[in-house]
Write an enzyme that holds these catalytic residues in place. Structure first.
Site, PDB file in Angstrom:
ATOM      1  N   ARG A  80       0.862  -1.191   0.000  1.00  0.00           N
ATOM      2  CA  ARG A  80       0.000   0.000   0.000  1.00  0.00           C
ATOM      3  C   ARG A  80       0.895   1.236   0.000  1.00  0.00           C
ATOM      4  O   ARG A  80       1.762   1.380   0.870  1.00  0.00           O
ATOM      5  CB  ARG A  80      -0.856  -0.046   1.264  1.00  0.00           C
ATOM      6  CG  ARG A  80      -1.906   1.005   1.351  1.00  0.00           C
ATOM      7  CD  ARG A  80      -2.634   0.902   2.678  1.00  0.00           C
ATOM      8  NE  ARG A  80      -3.584  -0.192   2.730  1.00  0.00           N
ATOM      9  CZ  ARG A  80      -4.058  -0.705   3.880  1.00  0.00           C
ATOM     10  NH1 ARG A  80      -3.653  -0.246   5.039  1.00  0.00           N
ATOM     11  NH2 ARG A  80      -4.936  -1.688   3.855  1.00  0.00           N
ATOM     12  N   ARG A 150      -1.770   6.534   9.500  1.00  0.00           N
ATOM     13  CA  ARG A 150      -1.932   5.994   8.138  1.00  0.00           C
ATOM     14  C   ARG A 150      -1.999   7.115   7.096  1.00  0.00           C
ATOM     15  O   ARG A 150      -1.877   8.288   7.424  1.00  0.00           O
ATOM     16  CB  ARG A 150      -3.215   5.164   8.091  1.00  0.00           C
ATOM     17  CG  ARG A 150      -3.256   4.016   9.107  1.00  0.00           C
ATOM     18  CD  ARG A 150      -2.253   2.955   8.757  1.00  0.00           C
ATOM     19  NE  ARG A 150      -2.344   1.799   9.620  1.00  0.00           N
ATOM     20  CZ  ARG A 150      -3.107   0.725   9.374  1.00  0.00           C
ATOM     21  NH1 ARG A 150      -3.901   0.694   8.321  1.00  0.00           N
ATOM     22  NH2 ARG A 150      -3.094  -0.313  10.184  1.00  0.00           N
ATOM     23  N   LYS A 212      -3.645   1.451  15.028  1.00  0.00           N
ATOM     24  CA  LYS A 212      -3.619   2.338  13.857  1.00  0.00           C
ATOM     25  C   LYS A 212      -4.259   3.686  14.186  1.00  0.00           C
ATOM     26  O   LYS A 212      -5.124   3.775  15.077  1.00  0.00           O
ATOM     27  CB  LYS A 212      -4.346   1.687  12.692  1.00  0.00           C
ATOM     28  CG  LYS A 212      -5.777   1.306  13.014  1.00  0.00           C
ATOM     29  CD  LYS A 212      -6.555   0.806  11.801  1.00  0.00           C
ATOM     30  CE  LYS A 212      -6.139  -0.525  11.298  1.00  0.00           C
ATOM     31  NZ  LYS A 212      -7.121  -1.136  10.363  1.00  0.00           N
ATOM     32  N   LYS A 214      -5.799   7.373  12.264  1.00  0.00           N
ATOM     33  CA  LYS A 214      -6.201   7.914  10.963  1.00  0.00           C
ATOM     34  C   LYS A 214      -6.568   9.384  11.045  1.00  0.00           C
ATOM     35  O   LYS A 214      -7.244   9.802  11.985  1.00  0.00           O
ATOM     36  CB  LYS A 214      -7.382   7.114  10.420  1.00  0.00           C
ATOM     37  CG  LYS A 214      -7.022   5.663  10.150  1.00  0.00           C
ATOM     38  CD  LYS A 214      -8.167   4.865   9.582  1.00  0.00           C
ATOM     39  CE  LYS A 214      -7.683   3.479   9.186  1.00  0.00           C
ATOM     40  NZ  LYS A 214      -8.773   2.625   8.696  1.00  0.00           N
ATOM     41  N   CYS A 433     -15.543  -2.909  -0.064  1.00  0.00           N
ATOM     42  CA  CYS A 433     -14.137  -3.152   0.282  1.00  0.00           C
ATOM     43  C   CYS A 433     -13.593  -4.285  -0.596  1.00  0.00           C
ATOM     44  O   CYS A 433     -14.333  -4.918  -1.345  1.00  0.00           O
ATOM     45  CB  CYS A 433     -14.018  -3.534   1.749  1.00  0.00           C
ATOM     46  SG  CYS A 433     -14.663  -5.181   2.092  1.00  0.00           S
ATOM     47  N   CYS A 439      -8.277 -10.739   1.016  1.00  0.00           N
ATOM     48  CA  CYS A 439      -8.325 -10.324   2.424  1.00  0.00           C
ATOM     49  C   CYS A 439      -8.476 -11.524   3.351  1.00  0.00           C
ATOM     50  O   CYS A 439      -9.463 -12.265   3.254  1.00  0.00           O
ATOM     51  CB  CYS A 439      -9.473  -9.348   2.655  1.00  0.00           C
ATOM     52  SG  CYS A 439      -9.536  -8.854   4.381  1.00  0.00           S
ATOM     53  N   CYS A 478     -16.640  -7.846   6.183  1.00  0.00           N
ATOM     54  CA  CYS A 478     -16.599  -8.242   7.591  1.00  0.00           C
ATOM     55  C   CYS A 478     -16.814  -6.980   8.435  1.00  0.00           C
ATOM     56  O   CYS A 478     -16.827  -5.873   7.897  1.00  0.00           O
ATOM     57  CB  CYS A 478     -15.266  -8.932   7.917  1.00  0.00           C
ATOM     58  SG  CYS A 478     -13.927  -7.790   8.282  1.00  0.00           S
ATOM     59  N   CYS A 482     -13.975  -1.684   6.221  1.00  0.00           N
ATOM     60  CA  CYS A 482     -13.080  -0.953   5.312  1.00  0.00           C
ATOM     61  C   CYS A 482     -13.832  -0.221   4.213  1.00  0.00           C
ATOM     62  O   CYS A 482     -13.356   0.781   3.696  1.00  0.00           O
ATOM     63  CB  CYS A 482     -12.071  -1.909   4.697  1.00  0.00           C
ATOM     64  SG  CYS A 482     -11.143  -2.822   5.933  1.00  0.00           S
TER      65      CYS A 482
END
Ligand code: SRM
Ligand code: SF4
Length: 571
Positions: A80, A150, A212, A214, A433, A439, A478, A482
């Site tokens: 990424r 991120r 994480k 953001k 997503c 994934c 899920c 995302c």
């Protein structure tokens, strides 16, 4: 005393140990690169490569077959890129396009919901090549994953480009300011010079963040970045001349939850107040370090800023940010979000330059039998003199096109099928997503399910005379969210193959979390519910009332007012 100390240490999540023992994110990645016995990484390194922007994956479609053949899963790496505000030059695009064509298993470029791109299916021997290429192109993948800040989002709105460029510069500065200072990335991937334990992570800390983190910067009336999905958000405020003067600051948004664990929930960000633009880095540093010091390092499920805020209280967190930054928040400056998605087609911006937003279904850039999307974009990159902007809705803007160059860009878009003329508003408002096959956390299909599902929703819209309307529809494979279904009007959240939980009642502008309407249902069941509720909406709605607002007013679903208190309260 000693045993007490030992007890505290052992309670920390294993991620804390591996970060601490990683020698500033090095681990033994270099040794693993030499290991020819496996296509992957070993032990802690599987987690550590994330801090360098990579995930170890395997193709889940092929798992069973390979197991039968007694083969290791087809391990490969997804990379990424870091791209604050989503801006990439044509030269960079051509480089990435060539690499994806020649050296990845899928041959695609995947635009993400955070304004960057992923390359799926890179084999271990090619990893250094991609990092060296990124470096040559002036790019990198540092800190696009792992317990760090991120990719920083910024409204990709070319219309107000004067303001946009000021806000985008802030996004770039924030991204650079919060990068890990470790030399590990250069050392491992770029054959950079080794440093001997001299690094200090003054902002992130030697064990980095608890989870994480953001950040987004939004320019009202656009909420294309979905501020409520981010830990820290800056909403740009300009003066009467259109110059940036400051930001409203919102903290503690996030969308993920875990099934069966009600201590996890999606949460909107809380308004802290307004600051002048020169204070932005002080606030960034203060919010990040409060979360660094106060975030939960025992239970990763509750480690994000949203849980820290709810645990200590918004006022206490805010006061600490003020104390650490030396900046006092003043009351929020009124702002309104009225737009969410991207503005497709040609738009004329400042300085007489044009911008064309291309709809990219699911963000997947690939040559398809009916359109050579990837080839077409590469051809455009060959002649384009402006830049490309990736949007947080997985679309692409061919930006800064001079009047005299519009013709050739349009010609190439038509020649290769990059422009689709019959794409409905509904399709443009739908997003999913990645999910299967790459994934590892996917429970149900998302990206591969969306196109045909949208076709069925389009039929419903047409049946009720709603062809000129749209509903924000999102699917995630899920509950990690995302595809940001937890900020949609219709959200499908994967439960098992072919089954989803259906969420309704988010609003069009992304400021209300939807609530579960029905659990674990099939596509047919979902379509029946949508046929019924969309039909009612078409007959009973007030002028310009959105579907999300209608289902609340018609008491089809109760609004989520405060996630911590009422997200799990059944209707
Ligand atoms: Fe995500 C994990 C893909 C945006 C919440 N996400 C993953 C992983 C890496 C699976 C994994 O951990 O092994 C997925 C890789 C799939 C693949 O094969 O590509 C993945 N996330 C994506 C992308 C590519 C989805 C897309 O279709 O565009 C997005 C990449 C963003 C980027 O460029 O940085 C992506 N992920 C998001 C968002 C939306 C956003 O940020 O606006 C969210 C919800 C917002 C939030 O963070 O609350 C999101 N992803 C997660 C989570 C849940 C985190 C949590 O708070 O618990 C995970 C799982 C985890 O971190 O443990 C996750
Ligand atoms: Fe994977 Fe779940 Fe994220 Fe979809 S929402 S990409 S299935 S982690």
């Amino acid at each position: 005393m000693n045993s007490q100390k030992f007890k505290v240490v052992s309670l920390l999540s294993d991620h804390e140990r591996l970060k601490r023992e990683s020698n500033f994110l090095r681990g033994t990645i270099v040794q693993d690169l030499e290991d020819k016995l496996t296509g992957g990484f070993n032990g802690d390194n599987v987690q550590l490569i994330r801090f360098h922007g990579m995930y170890q994956q395997d193709d889940r479609d092929l798992r069973a077959e390979r197991m039968e053949q007694k083969l290791e899963p087809l391990i490969n790496i997804m990379l990424r890129c870091r791209l604050p505000g989503g801006i990439i030059t044509p030269n960079q695009w051509v480089g990435i396009d060539n690499f994806s064509k020649q050296h990845t298993l899928y041959g695609s470029i995947r635009l993400t919901t955070r304004q960057t791109f992923q390359l799926h299916g890179i084999l271990k021997p090619k990893l250094k090549n991609i990092h060296k290429l990124l470096h040559e192109l002036g790019l990198d993948s540092i800190a696009t994953a792992g317990d760090v800040n991120r990719n920083v989002l910024c409204t990709s709105n070319p219309m107000e480009s004067e303001l946009h460029s000021q806000v985008w510069l802030c996004a770039k500065k924030i991204s650079a300011h919060l990068l890990p200072k470790s030399n590990a990335y250069a050392e491992i991937w770029l054959d950079g010079k080794k440093t001997e334990y001299t690094e200090q992570e003054i902002i992130l800390g030697s064990t980095y963040l608890p989870r994480k983190f953001k950040i987004s910067l939004a320019i009202p009336p656009q909420n294309d970045v979905d501020v409520h999905a981010n830990d820290l958000n800056f909403i740009a405020i300009n003066n009467e001349n259109g110059r940036l003067i400051g930001f409203n600051v919102l903290v503690g948004g996030g969308l993920a939850m875990t099934y069966g664990d009600t201590s996890t929930y999606p949460r909107k960000a809380s308004e802290f107040g307004y600051i002048i633009k020169d204070d932005i880095l002080k606030i960034v540093e203060a919010v990040v370090t409060v979360q660094r010091d106060w975030g939960d390092r025992v239970n990763r499920k509750n480690a994000k800023t949203k849980y820290t805020l709810d645990r200590v209280g918004v006022n206490k967190f805010k006061k600490e940010v003020e104390d650490r930054s030396g900046v006092k928040f003043v009351p929020i400056v009124p702002y309104v979000f009225s737009e969410r998605g991207d503005r497709f087609g040609w738009i004329k911006g400042m300085h007489g330059l044009w911008h064309f937003t291309v709809f990219i279904e699911n963000g997947r850039i690939l040559d398809y039998p009916d359109k050579l999307l990837k080839t077409g974009l590469a051809k455009i990159a060959d002649v384009h003199k402006g830049v490309f902007r990736l949007t947080a809705n997985q679309n692409l803007i061919i930006s800064d096109v001079r009047e005299e160059d519009k013709g050739i860009i349009e010609f190439l878009m038509r020649k290769y099928g990059v422009i689709g003329d019959n794409i409905t508003l509904q399709r443009k408002s739908s997003m999913a997503c990645v999910s299967f096959p790459t994934c590892p956390l996917a429970m149900a299909e998302a990206e591969r399910f969306l196109p045909q599902f949208v076709t069925k929703v389009e039929h419903i819209m047409l049946k009720y005379g709603l062809a000129n309307d749209s509903i924000i529809l999102r699917i995630t494979g899920c509950p990690n969210g995302c595809g940001r279904a937890m900020l949609s009007e219709i959200g499908l959240v994967g439960k098992a193959l072919g089954r989803y939980n259906l969420y309704l009642g988010g609003d069009y502008t992304g400021t209300r979390i939807p609530r579960m309407y029905m659990e674990n249902i099939t596509e047919d069941q979902i379509l029946k519910i949508l046929d019924d509720t969309i039909g009612r909406w078409s007959r009973e709605r007030y002028e310009r009332e959105s579907y999300g607002d209608y289902v609340i007013r018609a008491k089809i679903i109760k609004p989520v007012l405060n996630s911590v208190e009422d997200f799990y309260v059944s209707d």
